[in-house]
Scaffold this motif. Structure first.
Motif, PDB file in Angstrom:
ATOM      1  N   ASP A 386      -7.057 -46.104  -6.286  1.00 28.33           N
ATOM      2  CA  ASP A 386      -6.353 -46.611  -5.120  1.00 28.33           C
ATOM      3  C   ASP A 386      -5.494 -45.523  -4.479  1.00 28.33           C
ATOM      4  O   ASP A 386      -4.868 -44.704  -5.173  1.00 28.33           O
ATOM      5  N   GLU A 389      -7.928 -41.155   0.084  1.00 28.46           N
ATOM      6  CA  GLU A 389      -8.263 -41.329   1.498  1.00 28.46           C
ATOM      7  C   GLU A 389      -8.762 -40.009   2.066  1.00 28.46           C
ATOM      8  O   GLU A 389      -8.327 -38.930   1.671  1.00 28.46           O
ATOM      9  N   LYS A 406     -11.398 -43.303   5.563  1.00 31.98           N
ATOM     10  CA  LYS A 406     -11.774 -44.255   4.511  1.00 31.98           C
ATOM     11  C   LYS A 406     -10.730 -44.192   3.404  1.00 31.98           C
ATOM     12  O   LYS A 406     -10.373 -43.108   2.944  1.00 31.98           O
ATOM     13  N   ARG A 408      -9.199 -46.253  -0.302  1.00 30.44           N
ATOM     14  CA  ARG A 408      -9.422 -47.238  -1.367  1.00 30.44           C
ATOM     15  C   ARG A 408      -8.127 -47.993  -1.623  1.00 30.44           C
ATOM     16  O   ARG A 408      -7.069 -47.385  -1.836  1.00 30.44           O
ATOM     17  N   GLU A 412     -11.190 -51.680  -3.469  1.00 27.38           N
ATOM     18  CA  GLU A 412     -12.158 -51.796  -2.378  1.00 27.38           C
ATOM     19  C   GLU A 412     -11.966 -50.635  -1.408  1.00 27.38           C
ATOM     20  O   GLU A 412     -10.894 -50.042  -1.328  1.00 27.38           O
ATOM     21  N   ASP A 413     -13.030 -50.355  -0.628  1.00 25.95           N
ATOM     22  CA  ASP A 413     -12.981 -49.289   0.373  1.00 25.95           C
ATOM     23  C   ASP A 413     -12.825 -49.884   1.765  1.00 25.95           C
ATOM     24  O   ASP A 413     -13.508 -50.862   2.119  1.00 25.95           O
ATOM     25  N   HIS A 435     -19.148 -48.669  -0.255  1.00 22.26           N
ATOM     26  CA  HIS A 435     -18.648 -47.552  -1.056  1.00 22.26           C
ATOM     27  C   HIS A 435     -19.567 -46.345  -0.984  1.00 22.26           C
ATOM     28  O   HIS A 435     -19.108 -45.204  -0.843  1.00 22.26           O
TER      29      HIS A 435
END
Length: 521
Positions: A386, A389, A406, A408, A412-413, A435
């Motif tokens: 997490d 980016e 993008k 996380r 999740e992405d 992903h």
């Protein structure tokens, strides 16, 4: 004298405070500009016709030459001067945040330059004049009583040590912020040109002269010799900070700064390098562009055209070194940038630093040179933890930027588009993305806005949102001397990143440029 048309600016994108010299072989010219918090420092351009320039090197490429540790936006390197004397090149500048005034030298301007030689002269915008076996070093340095103006001393060019006391030369013509001095020995006169009025909308260039380099200096009755103050054409503003050069045909020119407005009183591109012809009055004073306002469409007695190598529109990262157009924020950790791990890709690994931080976040960027252009990148990024980016961004500083990438979150992405303008933050969109799939990320630039796009295929991208260019303008940001940059970034958002982002290409392609409209908004 036949005049030929050319277009200003001759260097597009942030390229303020130009200085110029003839090459040692007499064929061409080298030009340097300010770089502030960006690394490498002091871009070096070459031309043989003064209009078409190519980036050939940076003067300061080693940390030992240029310490940018934690310098604030628009800190770092200010206002360089370049001179060639007896086949050797010298560049002097100010590290405004770390160390003060210094110079470096080389016999090959396209190779390595020396370590800094520091000079004990306060102030900014240093310059030097080589004259009759003496080297005079001067800058914007106040008089002992605090009067702003230009002060000078003689130095030993081998050591930088003072050979005389510092003497005050001139306070200017009466405007604020006398700075950016250059002295030229022409005929029986020493001409001193300086910038006045501050590097904003009151900017101008003025001149004085003396029979003796130490003065006293008499101001030109035709001052200012260059300004766009009160121009009827508000598209070009803030002209000044010039350096004069005589070409092979005996014609005189000035390189100087100017600011192209995106809209009334606002510009995000930054100060750029302009070229204007210099003429001489009957009583021997230089005037730039005939004391007329500088415009985009210009004319002068041009030299034969030079075919300059252009910067790449699209970089596919196929070499083992980045193209010269790419820059870092402050001194980079080069272990986080890799062109060899995945051939044909630039791989970035984020640190704990974000775009918001004063430091060197993992960012590689290039100047936005066109109001109207589209910027596109293909990115493969598989975040593992997490906060990881990566994406692309357009920014003025750590407090004024837009980014799309993008990230996380909670396993999740997401595709995120975010804006920052000082203490205003906005998340424009947050969209769940797959992903494994690479992303195409795009920024369409226009004079008044940016449009952000994304997709899994280059031919099928969706709009994620919009942003106004006004919040990246130097005038909104306040004390900003740079301009908009665009590029790629990666971050762990507070902790070191394990995942790496692989960029297959980055493109900055100019579109047909819209013309300035005198907008009140």
């Amino acid at each position: 004298m036949k005049l030929q048309a050319y277009e200003n600016p001759v260097l597009r994108g942030f390229s303020g405070d130009p200085s110029i010299c003839r090459s040692a072989d007499g064929r061409g010219y080298y030009l340097v500009t300010s770089s502030f918090e960006y690394f490498p420092g002091v871009p070096l351009h070459y031309s043989e016709d003064l209009v078409h320039w190519e980036l050939v090197n940076y003067v300061l490429k080693r940390r030992e030459q240029l310490d940018l540790t934690d310098v604030p936006p628009s800190g770092g390197l200010w206002a360089p001067t370049i001179r060639c004397h007896e086949g050797r090149y010298y560049m002097t500048t100010t590290n405004r945040t770390m160390g003060g005034n210094f110079y470096v030298w080389t016999d090959d301007p396209r190779g390595d330059w020396s370590d800094p030689v520091f000079v004990d002269l306060d102030g900014i915008d240093p310059s030097f004049t080589f004259d009759g076996g003496h080297v005079y070093y001067y800058g914007a340095c106040p008089a002992p009583d605090g009067t702003p103006g230009i002060s000078m001393m003689e130095i030993d060019i081998a050591t930088g040590k003072a050979l005389t006391d510092i003497r005050f030369l001139w306070a200017g013509s009466g405007n604020r912020s006398p700075e950016a001095p250059h002295i030229y020995h022409i005929g029986d006169w020493y001409y001193l040109t300086i910038a006045e009025g501050g590097t904003q909308f009151g900017h101008m260039e003025t001149a004085a002269r003396s029979r003796n380099i130490w003065g006293p200096y008499e101001g030109a009755p035709c001052n200012p010799i260059l300004t766009n103050v009160h121009t009827r054409n508000p598209e070009i503003q803030c002209t000044g900070h010039s350096d004069l050069i005589q070409d092979q045909n005996g014609n005189w020119w000035a390189v100087h700064i100017g600011l192209r407005m995106a809209q009334k009183y606002l510009s995000h591109i930054g100060r750029e390098t302009f070229l204007s012809p210099v003429s001489w009055t009957e009583d021997g004073w230089p005037v730039i562009n005939g004391r007329r306002w500088v415009e985009i469409e210009s004319a002068g007695p041009l030299l034969p055209a030079y075919e300059a190598k252009e910067e790449p529109v699209r970089d596919d990262f196929e070499g083992d070194q980045l193209e010269l157009c790419w820059n870092y924020l402050r001194n980079p950790d080069l272990s986080r940038y890799n062109l060899k791990e995945r051939p044909g890709c630039l791989t970035l690994r984020g640190s704990a630093l974000r775009l918001d931080d004063i430091g060197s976040p993992t960012v590689v960027c290039r100047r936005q040179k066109y109001f109207d252009c589209h910027m596109t990148a293909k990115m493969e990024f598989l975040p593992e933890q997490d906060g990881e980016e990566a994406g692309i961004a357009v920014f003025l500083s750590n407090e004024f930027y837009y980014k799309i990438g993008k990230r996380r979150e909670n396993g999740e992405d997401f595709l995120v588009l975010e804006k920052r303008a000082e203490d205003f933050y906005q998340q424009v969109c947050k969209i769940s993305v797959e992903h494994e799939k690479p992303l195409y990320l795009g920024i369409q630039a226009e004079r008044l806005r940016y449009t952000f796009r994304w997709g899994y295929e280059e031919s099928d991208v969706a709009i994620a949102g919009y942003a106004s260019t006004r919040f990246l303008s130097c005038e909104v940001a306040g004390r900003s001397f740079t301009g908009a940059f665009a590029g790629m970034y990666a971050t762990g958002n507070g902790r070191d990143s394990a995942a790496k982002a692989a960029f297959d290409f980055f493109e900055m392609k100019p579109d047909e440029e819209s013309r300035f409209a005198d907008l009140a908004t």
